[in-house]
Design a protein around this motif. Sequence first.
Motif, PDB file in Angstrom:
ATOM      1  N   UNK A 163     -13.495 -28.485 -37.406  1.00 23.54           N
ATOM      2  CA  UNK A 163     -12.214 -28.208 -36.739  1.00 23.54           C
ATOM      3  C   UNK A 163     -12.299 -28.448 -35.241  1.00 23.54           C
ATOM      4  N   UNK A 164     -13.427 -28.091 -34.634  1.00 26.54           N
ATOM      5  CA  UNK A 164     -13.610 -28.344 -33.198  1.00 26.54           C
ATOM      6  C   UNK A 164     -13.647 -29.843 -32.926  1.00 26.54           C
ATOM      7  N   UNK A 165     -14.353 -30.597 -33.776  1.00 35.39           N
ATOM      8  CA  UNK A 165     -14.376 -32.054 -33.638  1.00 35.39           C
ATOM      9  C   UNK A 165     -12.979 -32.640 -33.812  1.00 35.39           C
ATOM     10  N   UNK A 166     -12.241 -32.124 -34.785  1.00 39.15           N
ATOM     11  CA  UNK A 166     -10.887 -32.607 -35.049  1.00 39.15           C
ATOM     12  C   UNK A 166      -9.996 -32.410 -33.822  1.00 39.15           C
ATOM     13  N   UNK A 167     -10.049 -31.236 -33.235  1.00 38.98           N
ATOM     14  CA  UNK A 167      -9.224 -30.963 -32.049  1.00 38.98           C
ATOM     15  C   UNK A 167      -9.620 -31.870 -30.886  1.00 38.98           C
ATOM     16  N   UNK A 168     -10.909 -32.035 -30.690  1.00 35.89           N
ATOM     17  CA  UNK A 168     -11.399 -32.892 -29.613  1.00 35.89           C
ATOM     18  C   UNK A 168     -10.984 -34.347 -29.840  1.00 35.89           C
ATOM     19  N   UNK A 169     -11.095 -34.811 -31.072  1.00 37.55           N
ATOM     20  CA  UNK A 169     -10.759 -36.202 -31.378  1.00 37.55           C
ATOM     21  C   UNK A 169      -9.254 -36.457 -31.337  1.00 37.55           C
ATOM     22  N   UNK A 170      -8.458 -35.463 -31.676  1.00 35.52           N
ATOM     23  CA  UNK A 170      -7.007 -35.608 -31.534  1.00 35.52           C
ATOM     24  C   UNK A 170      -6.648 -35.801 -30.052  1.00 35.52           C
ATOM     25  N   UNK A 171      -7.279 -35.017 -29.199  1.00 36.31           N
ATOM     26  CA  UNK A 171      -7.034 -35.146 -27.763  1.00 36.31           C
ATOM     27  C   UNK A 171      -7.487 -36.515 -27.253  1.00 36.31           C
ATOM     28  N   UNK A 172      -8.658 -36.949 -27.706  1.00 37.19           N
ATOM     29  CA  UNK A 172      -9.186 -38.260 -27.307  1.00 37.19           C
ATOM     30  C   UNK A 172      -8.222 -39.378 -27.742  1.00 37.19           C
ATOM     31  N   UNK A 173      -7.765 -39.330 -28.991  1.00 38.61           N
ATOM     32  CA  UNK A 173      -6.869 -40.366 -29.502  1.00 38.61           C
ATOM     33  C   UNK A 173      -5.544 -40.372 -28.738  1.00 38.61           C
ATOM     34  N   UNK A 174      -5.035 -39.198 -28.416  1.00 38.53           N
ATOM     35  CA  UNK A 174      -3.789 -39.097 -27.662  1.00 38.53           C
ATOM     36  C   UNK A 174      -3.936 -39.743 -26.280  1.00 38.53           C
ATOM     37  N   UNK A 175      -5.096 -39.551 -25.649  1.00 35.77           N
ATOM     38  CA  UNK A 175      -5.355 -40.180 -24.355  1.00 35.77           C
ATOM     39  C   UNK A 175      -5.467 -41.698 -24.492  1.00 35.77           C
ATOM     40  N   UNK A 176      -6.028 -42.160 -25.596  1.00 37.06           N
ATOM     41  CA  UNK A 176      -6.210 -43.591 -25.797  1.00 37.06           C
ATOM     42  C   UNK A 176      -4.897 -44.345 -25.973  1.00 37.06           C
ATOM     43  N   UNK A 177      -3.867 -43.670 -26.440  1.00 36.62           N
ATOM     44  CA  UNK A 177      -2.559 -44.323 -26.576  1.00 36.62           C
ATOM     45  C   UNK A 177      -1.679 -44.060 -25.361  1.00 36.62           C
ATOM     46  N   UNK A 178      -2.267 -43.595 -24.286  1.00 35.35           N
ATOM     47  CA  UNK A 178      -1.534 -43.398 -23.042  1.00 35.35           C
ATOM     48  C   UNK A 178      -0.745 -42.113 -22.980  1.00 35.35           C
ATOM     49  N   UNK A 179      -1.067 -41.146 -23.829  1.00 36.52           N
ATOM     50  CA  UNK A 179      -0.358 -39.875 -23.799  1.00 36.52           C
ATOM     51  C   UNK A 179       1.068 -39.972 -24.307  1.00 36.52           C
ATOM     52  N   UNK A 180       1.337 -40.969 -25.155  1.00 39.94           N
ATOM     53  CA  UNK A 180       2.676 -41.183 -25.692  1.00 39.94           C
ATOM     54  C   UNK A 180       2.637 -40.901 -27.184  1.00 39.94           C
ATOM     55  N   UNK A 181       3.539 -40.048 -27.652  1.00 33.61           N
ATOM     56  CA  UNK A 181       3.606 -39.803 -29.092  1.00 33.61           C
ATOM     57  C   UNK A 181       4.358 -40.952 -29.748  1.00 33.61           C
ATOM     58  N   UNK A 182       4.235 -41.047 -31.049  1.00 35.57           N
ATOM     59  CA  UNK A 182       4.926 -42.116 -31.771  1.00 35.57           C
ATOM     60  C   UNK A 182       6.437 -41.991 -31.621  1.00 35.57           C
ATOM     61  N   UNK A 183       6.939 -40.771 -31.630  1.00 33.96           N
ATOM     62  CA  UNK A 183       8.388 -40.583 -31.484  1.00 33.96           C
ATOM     63  C   UNK A 183       8.866 -40.952 -30.087  1.00 33.96           C
ATOM     64  N   UNK A 184       8.060 -40.675 -29.067  1.00 36.48           N
ATOM     65  CA  UNK A 184       8.433 -41.073 -27.704  1.00 36.48           C
ATOM     66  C   UNK A 184       8.469 -42.593 -27.577  1.00 36.48           C
ATOM     67  N   UNK A 185       7.490 -43.277 -28.186  1.00 40.72           N
ATOM     68  CA  UNK A 185       7.464 -44.741 -28.137  1.00 40.72           C
ATOM     69  C   UNK A 185       8.673 -45.329 -28.847  1.00 40.72           C
ATOM     70  N   UNK A 186       9.035 -44.754 -29.995  1.00 35.66           N
ATOM     71  CA  UNK A 186      10.193 -45.247 -30.746  1.00 35.66           C
ATOM     72  C   UNK A 186      11.480 -45.050 -29.950  1.00 35.66           C
TER      73      UNK A 186
END
Length: 173
Positions: A41-64
């Motif tokens: 769970x700690x890895x999951x939370x960390x990796x979610x944050x990492x992935x969010x940073x990699x897409x520029x901090x934009x959610x899919x709904x914001x991009x759409x």
Amino acid sequence: MKYSRIALLASLSFLGACAVVPTGPSVMALPGTGKTFDQFRADDASCRQYAFQQVGGVSTNQAATASGVGSAVVGTALGAAAGAAFNGGSGAAVGAGAGLLAGSLFGASASQGSAYEVQRRYDYSYLQCMYASGNRIPVSGRMSTIQSTEGGYATTPPPPPPGSPPPPPPGTY
């Protein structure tokens, strides 16, 4: 004025019909060998944050939303300019309505493409992070590793069992 209201309502209905994609990973990761669920769970939370940073901090709904609204604005501006050029002031209103409608139609398609691209990049970053953190990533397809008797990996496959047909000649696939 009547036509521009109809065009506005039609365009909003098209944008409202867009698919909403998830706000987290749409792929599966499993705890690595010897990891507790809390570590996972700690890895999951960390990796979610990492992935969010990699897409520029934009959610899919914001991009759409940004892509759809951008297309609608451009379509409205181009339609108003074209209407004004062809028919003066009254043509600008009709052109703006038609441009809004056309821009919204293109925007619906563009927004869905933008959302899926952001989701794909997010998923890849998430998987890379989870794998690098020692977790398991299920993959589709058949993968096999051939081990030699010394524990290393063999570079050539073992011979087929006795009685097997010979392999086809090269280039006949």
